[in-house]
Write an enzyme that holds these catalytic residues in place. Structure first.
Site, PDB file in Angstrom:
ATOM      1  N   GLU A  68       0.864  -1.180   0.000  1.00  0.00           N
ATOM      2  CA  GLU A  68       0.000   0.000   0.000  1.00  0.00           C
ATOM      3  C   GLU A  68       0.901   1.230   0.000  1.00  0.00           C
ATOM      4  OE1 GLU A  68      -3.189   1.562   3.227  1.00  0.00           O
ATOM      5  OE2 GLU A  68      -3.178  -0.601   2.834  1.00  0.00           O
ATOM      6  N   ASP A  81      -4.327   9.894   9.511  1.00  0.00           N
ATOM      7  CA  ASP A  81      -2.944   9.489   9.741  1.00  0.00           C
ATOM      8  C   ASP A  81      -2.428   9.990  11.086  1.00  0.00           C
ATOM      9  OD1 ASP A  81      -2.872   8.305   7.246  1.00  0.00           O
ATOM     10  OD2 ASP A  81      -2.189  10.126   6.258  1.00  0.00           O
TER      11      ASP A  81
END
Length: 262
Positions: free
Chosen positions: A46, A57
């Protein structure tokens, strides 16, 4: 057949998906990291598209994105790097980023560029379901790109079924109500959440992400679904390894998989 489809058709358990940020720790790290991960035994890679304003994130991935952007990473260069990586490996590759990046690049232009470079799937956490169905799904399907959506412990059963119906790739099972890079311990509450998903009998392949960081948490996650995603821990292992990213990548995968063998 799409490389993601081929992977899930041939391997149903213990799938190791490694996430890293393109352009980190150096601008030229992308290709050697992909090659090393593929050669070391990762099943799926990924690739994070660096972005200045991420939603999900944690600190580690945010910092890696900041470094990558300072290094000069951009989508045009990333497409070129993916094309180069595809000359060396046929491992499934998924891009993870934000729909704002796609819109800025131009949806049709983006889809054509990444599919042409050899990307197999996309994860765009901020892509609204109605926009996906109205504007993006047909573009992605025509290009052979599978789109994976995220579910969390707060997602209702009804909504999980809807998301599963929209996901043409795997279902990204967010392990907890947090950002990336959290605890590696899997709690009883998380186990109950995984069991709830299992009872829904969804047809999609499922990978657990967020908080999976070592061999033990990877092994536990694999008890429930097809595999797991490790991101922040891998990025931390690349810090200070600018001159040996291939070796650091191999050492990280070995630490996960060799522990499985033992």
């Amino acid at each position: 057949m799409n490389r993601l489809s081929r992977l899930f058709a041939s391997k149903q358990k213990d799938i190791l998906n490694i996430y890293f940020t393109a352009g980190y720790p150096t601008l030229d790290s992308t290709v050697p990291i992909i090659r090393s991960l593929a050669e070391s035994g990762a099943d799926l890679i990924e690739i994070g598209m660096p972005y200045s304003d991420p939603m999900a994130d944690g600190e580690t991935i945010q910092e890696s994105s900041s470094v990558a952007l300072r290094n000069g990473m951009n989508l045009k260069l990333l497409v070129e790097q993916i094309e180069e990586a595809r000359r060396h490996t046929q491992i499934p590759l998924v891009l993870m980023g934000y729909f704002n990046q796609v819109m800025q690049y131009g949806m049709e232009r983006f889809v054509g560029a990444v599919a042409g470079a050899g990307i197999d799937g996309l994860i765009l956490p901020d892509l609204p379901a109605y926009e996906y169905e109205r504007d993006f799904r047909q573009l992605a399907e025509r290009a052979g790109l599978q789109v994976s959506f995220l579910i969390t412990p707060q997602t209702s059963d009804e909504r999980i079924r809807e998301i599963a119906g929209s996901s043409t790739g795997f279902l990204y099972v967010v392990s907890s109500s947090s950002i990336t890079g959290g605890s590696a311990e899997i709690s009883d509450r998380q186990r109950a959440y995984f069991n709830r998903i299992e009872r829904l009998n969804l047809p999609n392949p499922k990978l657990i992400g967020f908080g999976i960081s070592d061999a033990a948490s990877f092994r536990t996650a694999c008890e429930y679904f097809n595999g797991a995603i490790i991101g922040s821990a891998f990025i931390r292992s690349l810090a200070g390894q600018e001159d040996r990213v291939a070796e650091a990548s191999r050492e990280f995968v070995d630490a996960i998989l060799q522990a499985e063998i033992r």
